[in-house]
Design a protein around this motif. Structure first.
Motif, PDB file in Angstrom:
ATOM      1  N   GLY A  25     -16.665  -8.051   2.286  1.00 19.73           N
ATOM      2  CA  GLY A  25     -17.179  -8.079   0.926  1.00 19.73           C
ATOM      3  C   GLY A  25     -16.280  -7.431  -0.110  1.00 19.73           C
ATOM      4  O   GLY A  25     -16.571  -7.492  -1.296  1.00 19.73           O
ATOM      5  N   CYS A  26     -15.209  -6.806   0.300  1.00 22.76           N
ATOM      6  CA  CYS A  26     -14.278  -6.177  -0.642  1.00 22.76           C
ATOM      7  C   CYS A  26     -13.042  -7.067  -0.735  1.00 22.76           C
ATOM      8  O   CYS A  26     -12.432  -7.394   0.274  1.00 22.76           O
ATOM      9  N   ASP A  27     -12.672  -7.432  -1.932  1.00 26.02           N
ATOM     10  CA  ASP A  27     -11.494  -8.279  -2.099  1.00 26.02           C
ATOM     11  C   ASP A  27     -10.402  -7.581  -2.900  1.00 26.02           C
ATOM     12  O   ASP A  27      -9.614  -8.209  -3.582  1.00 26.02           O
ATOM     13  N   ARG A  28     -10.348  -6.262  -2.776  1.00 25.25           N
ATOM     14  CA  ARG A  28      -9.305  -5.487  -3.453  1.00 25.25           C
ATOM     15  C   ARG A  28      -8.037  -5.435  -2.606  1.00 25.25           C
ATOM     16  O   ARG A  28      -8.075  -5.572  -1.386  1.00 25.25           O
ATOM     17  N   TYR A  29      -6.929  -5.202  -3.276  1.00 22.22           N
ATOM     18  CA  TYR A  29      -5.640  -4.998  -2.611  1.00 22.22           C
ATOM     19  C   TYR A  29      -5.216  -3.557  -2.823  1.00 22.22           C
ATOM     20  O   TYR A  29      -5.675  -2.890  -3.734  1.00 22.22           O
ATOM     21  N   PHE A  30      -4.344  -3.068  -1.962  1.00 27.23           N
ATOM     22  CA  PHE A  30      -3.892  -1.683  -2.042  1.00 27.23           C
ATOM     23  C   PHE A  30      -2.417  -1.598  -1.711  1.00 27.23           C
ATOM     24  O   PHE A  30      -1.847  -2.518  -1.137  1.00 27.23           O
ATOM     25  N   THR A  31      -1.812  -0.496  -2.086  1.00 23.03           N
ATOM     26  CA  THR A  31      -0.453  -0.179  -1.652  1.00 23.03           C
ATOM     27  C   THR A  31      -0.559   0.932  -0.622  1.00 23.03           C
ATOM     28  O   THR A  31      -1.267   1.917  -0.820  1.00 23.03           O
ATOM     29  N   ASP A  32       0.122   0.751   0.489  1.00 21.34           N
ATOM     30  CA  ASP A  32       0.103   1.732   1.567  1.00 21.34           C
ATOM     31  C   ASP A  32       0.862   2.967   1.121  1.00 21.34           C
ATOM     32  O   ASP A  32       1.987   2.881   0.640  1.00 21.34           O
ATOM     33  N   THR A  33       0.251   4.124   1.282  1.00 28.38           N
ATOM     34  CA  THR A  33       0.857   5.359   0.790  1.00 28.38           C
ATOM     35  C   THR A  33       1.763   6.032   1.804  1.00 28.38           C
ATOM     36  O   THR A  33       2.248   7.127   1.553  1.00 28.38           O
ATOM     37  N   GLY A  34       2.004   5.403   2.959  1.00 27.43           N
ATOM     38  CA  GLY A  34       2.973   5.927   3.898  1.00 27.43           C
ATOM     39  C   GLY A  34       2.434   6.915   4.902  1.00 27.43           C
ATOM     40  O   GLY A  34       3.167   7.771   5.382  1.00 27.43           O
ATOM     41  N   ARG A  35       1.179   6.839   5.226  1.00 20.86           N
ATOM     42  CA  ARG A  35       0.639   7.728   6.253  1.00 20.86           C
ATOM     43  C   ARG A  35       1.123   7.292   7.630  1.00 20.86           C
ATOM     44  O   ARG A  35       1.756   6.253   7.776  1.00 20.86           O
ATOM     45  N   SER A  43      -9.913   2.174  -0.129  1.00 21.70           N
ATOM     46  CA  SER A  43     -10.367   3.515  -0.493  1.00 21.70           C
ATOM     47  C   SER A  43     -11.112   4.134   0.684  1.00 21.70           C
ATOM     48  O   SER A  43     -11.487   3.441   1.638  1.00 21.70           O
ATOM     49  N   THR A  44     -11.342   5.429   0.607  1.00 24.18           N
ATOM     50  CA  THR A  44     -12.131   6.084   1.656  1.00 24.18           C
ATOM     51  C   THR A  44     -13.571   5.587   1.634  1.00 24.18           C
ATOM     52  O   THR A  44     -14.232   5.560   2.664  1.00 24.18           O
ATOM     53  N   ARG A  45     -14.032   5.175   0.466  1.00 21.35           N
ATOM     54  CA  ARG A  45     -15.397   4.648   0.353  1.00 21.35           C
ATOM     55  C   ARG A  45     -15.575   3.399   1.221  1.00 21.35           C
ATOM     56  O   ARG A  45     -16.568   3.270   1.941  1.00 21.35           O
ATOM     57  N   VAL A  50     -17.650   0.915   6.346  1.00 23.07           N
ATOM     58  CA  VAL A  50     -17.454   0.128   7.558  1.00 23.07           C
ATOM     59  C   VAL A  50     -17.801   0.966   8.800  1.00 23.07           C
ATOM     60  O   VAL A  50     -18.464   0.490   9.720  1.00 23.07           O
ATOM     61  N   ARG A  51     -17.355   2.222   8.817  1.00 21.06           N
ATOM     62  CA  ARG A  51     -17.648   3.079   9.982  1.00 21.06           C
ATOM     63  C   ARG A  51     -19.139   3.366  10.118  1.00 21.06           C
ATOM     64  O   ARG A  51     -19.678   3.361  11.226  1.00 21.06           O
TER      65      ARG A  51
END
Length: 60
Positions: A25-35, A43-45, A50-51
């Motif tokens: 249901g989420c269709d956002r994109y993100f940039t990986d911060t290198g973890r 997001s953590t939300r 999901v968890r």
């Protein structure tokens, strides 16, 4: 200028540094911060949602 900076950043990282959120249901994109682990959620939300849903499904 920004295209060259993006190309340099990607060549240093060696992999795709962005992705689409894996939460249903989420269709956002993100940039990986290198973890250490690859990022799956925008997001953590979304990750928490999901968890919690998986935990509730296991409890039934």
């Amino acid at each position: 200028m920004s295209t060259a900076a993006l190309a340099l950043w990607l060549s240093e990282r060696g992999y795709c540094a962005w992705g689409r959120c894996a939460a249903p249901g989420c269709d956002r994109y993100f940039t990986d911060t290198g973890r250490r682990t690859p990022q799956r959620y925008c997001s953590t939300r979304c990750g928490t949602r999901v968890r919690v849903a998986a935990h509730r499904n296991r409890s039934r």
